[in-house]
Every structure is written in C-alpha cells, then in structure tokens.
Design an enzyme around this catalytic site. Sequence first.
Site, PDB file in Angstrom:
ATOM      1  N   ARG A   1       0.645  -1.230  -0.099  1.00  0.00           N
ATOM      2  CA  ARG A   1       0.330   0.193   0.148  1.00  0.00           C
ATOM      3  C   ARG A   1       0.810   0.968   0.266  1.00  0.00           C
ATOM      4  NH1 ARG A   1      -5.157  -0.866   4.677  1.00  0.00           N
ATOM      5  NH2 ARG A   1      -6.073  -2.415   2.989  1.00  0.00           N
TER       6      ARG A   1
ATOM      7  N   ASP B   1       1.032   5.872   0.167  1.00  0.00           N
ATOM      8  CA  ASP B   1       0.504   6.580   0.999  1.00  0.00           C
ATOM      9  C   ASP B   1      -0.367   7.634  -0.208  1.00  0.00           C
ATOM     10  OD1 ASP B   1       1.356   5.510   3.414  1.00  0.00           O
ATOM     11  OD2 ASP B   1       2.944   6.708   3.383  1.00  0.00           O
TER      12      ASP B   1
ATOM     13  N   TYR C   1      11.975   0.848  -3.785  1.00  0.00           N
ATOM     14  CA  TYR C   1      11.726   1.754  -3.814  1.00  0.00           C
ATOM     15  C   TYR C   1      12.592   3.465  -4.202  1.00  0.00           C
ATOM     16  CZ  TYR C   1       7.295   1.324  -1.696  1.00  0.00           C
ATOM     17  OH  TYR C   1       6.431   0.719  -0.953  1.00  0.00           O
TER      18      TYR C   1
ATOM     19  N   ARG D   1       9.716   6.543   4.430  1.00  0.00           N
ATOM     20  CA  ARG D   1       9.610   7.908   4.527  1.00  0.00           C
ATOM     21  C   ARG D   1      10.428   8.786   5.550  1.00  0.00           C
ATOM     22  NH1 ARG D   1       4.139  10.013   3.575  1.00  0.00           N
ATOM     23  NH2 ARG D   1       4.075  12.484   4.243  1.00  0.00           N
TER      24      ARG D   1
END
Length: 302
Positions: free
Chosen positions: A67, A69, A138, A230
């Site tokens: 998932r 953000d 990522y 993050r």
Amino acid sequence: MPHPEVRPEPRPGAAAAPRRLRLDLSYDGTDFHGWATQPGQRTVQGVLEEALARVARVPVSVTVAGRTDAGVHARGQVVHLDLPPEALAALPGRSDRTPAQALVTRLGGVLPADLVVHEARPVPAAFDARFGALWRRYRYRISDSPRGHDPLRRDVLRHRRELDVDAMAAASAALHGEHDFLSFCRPREGASTVRTLRELSWIRPASGRADAGLVVATVEADAFCHHMVRSLVGAMLQVGEGRREISWPARVLAAATRDSGGRDGVGAAPMSPPQGLTLEHVAYPPDAELAAQSERSRVFRG
C-alpha cells in the site's frame, strides 16, 4: 501440468474454481488519496477495482504488494485478483487475444491517464501479491538545487537546502540488516516491526544518466511497515542538511520507540513528504516456492 489458462473441467455439479491473475501497474500518485479504498476519496484501489468490475462485469477485489500513501507513486506495483472462469473467457469477445491480453486492452480504454496496467498474466492459486513477495525496492528523488529542478516532474521532492550525500550514505550504512524499525514506522497493532533492510543508498547521478542533477535514494527490504521508507529518508535529510551527526540515525534505530525525541533528539524519526517516493519493483520466488514464501511471511509478520 496444464497451462494456467487451460485447466481440467470441473466435476459435474461442481462450481469451477476462480482463476488467479497477476497485474503489473504504474501510477502517478499526485491526485490519488493513497492506495486503499476510502469512502468519498479517489484512491488507486478504488479506481482500479471499479474499472475491473466494469470490464469483467463482476465485482472484483484486488490484493496489493504494498500500500502506498497519498501522493506516493509506483512504477512496479503488483496486485492479484480472482475471476470466475466464465468472466475471464468472455473478455476476448470475437478477437484471438488471450483473456489476459484482452483484459489489459479493455482496462486501457477505461482507466484514467494517471493509472496504467502494463500486463496481466495467469498465475498459480498460491501466488499472493502481498505475502508472496521476497523484497520491494523504492526510490526517493530529491531536487536540492534550482539548476536541477524540473517543474514538470511530479515524482521529485523540491528541497531548498543543498544536501551532503556522502554524509547521508555513511549514516545509512549502519541501518542495513535485520532490525526492529519501530522508530521508523507506524506499527499495526500486534504486528512485528522487524524488517531486513537490504539497501539504503544515496547517489547524485552523473550528467547523461537517468535522474542526473537529483539526489536519489534506493531503499530495498523484505517488506516495509507503514511510513518506514519516508521515515528513513526523513532521518537522512536531517543528516544531509547538517542538523544531525552521522551517528544519529543509528541511535534512533536503537531507541526502538514511537515517542518524540528528548533533549538528545533521539525518538521517532521524522517523515519526509510523499511526492518524492516511488515503488519501483517487487520480486517474487519461482512458482514452486510461492506457497512456502507466503506462509513464512504471514507467520513472521503476525
């Protein structure tokens, strides 16, 4: 062994088992309120499932590899879904395309421009987009100079202070390996926050290479808990700006806390903004190992 799209006929009176498909997709997360369906919000899952139901003419739910953000992008997102065999067989119509090929073509006609399904293919029933993954990768892209900032790119964070990439790389090295990343994520109740960080690296790509002029982080792990990427980037930005010493992220990791920092500044890591983050790739084992990998992940992550 029969091809995944050509399976034995069911016994008389027995309902045919649904067929599992894998979809590979990309999206610009700027105008999506994250991945997961939310009432009254435009989300990637909501838009995708609506398009799938429209094309397949049956209700469809998808399971995603990771998932994302609100504002986070994806180039290599993966989902799986199950379709009744009759719905799958009807997709090509009178064409000679396979059902999977027809699904991609039809989705291309109804999905918005910021969401693209690149490929669909049949997979074994044991394939699980979320728990079957071996690792995810990522990238986080930052523009820290007006010279390198492209206002047309929506996958780059504009950062107004120049960053010390060497210091960020040195601070990142101490976080590699298996650790409890509680200080770097928002945990789900009862779930483990132990993860194996395979890579956290920082570069300034040279002129002529992709992303030249930017600062680019590559973050790879077996899995990520909520906000983990993050928060890792957010901690390293503090080091890159000179606000924190190189040893500070390692002390944040060792604290294993969600409390805010005290006088020494050691507490839960700060989060970077979402727009620089992109899910690039999700890796899976060979078909014969899918079931075992899914079971290991479910047990380990609680």
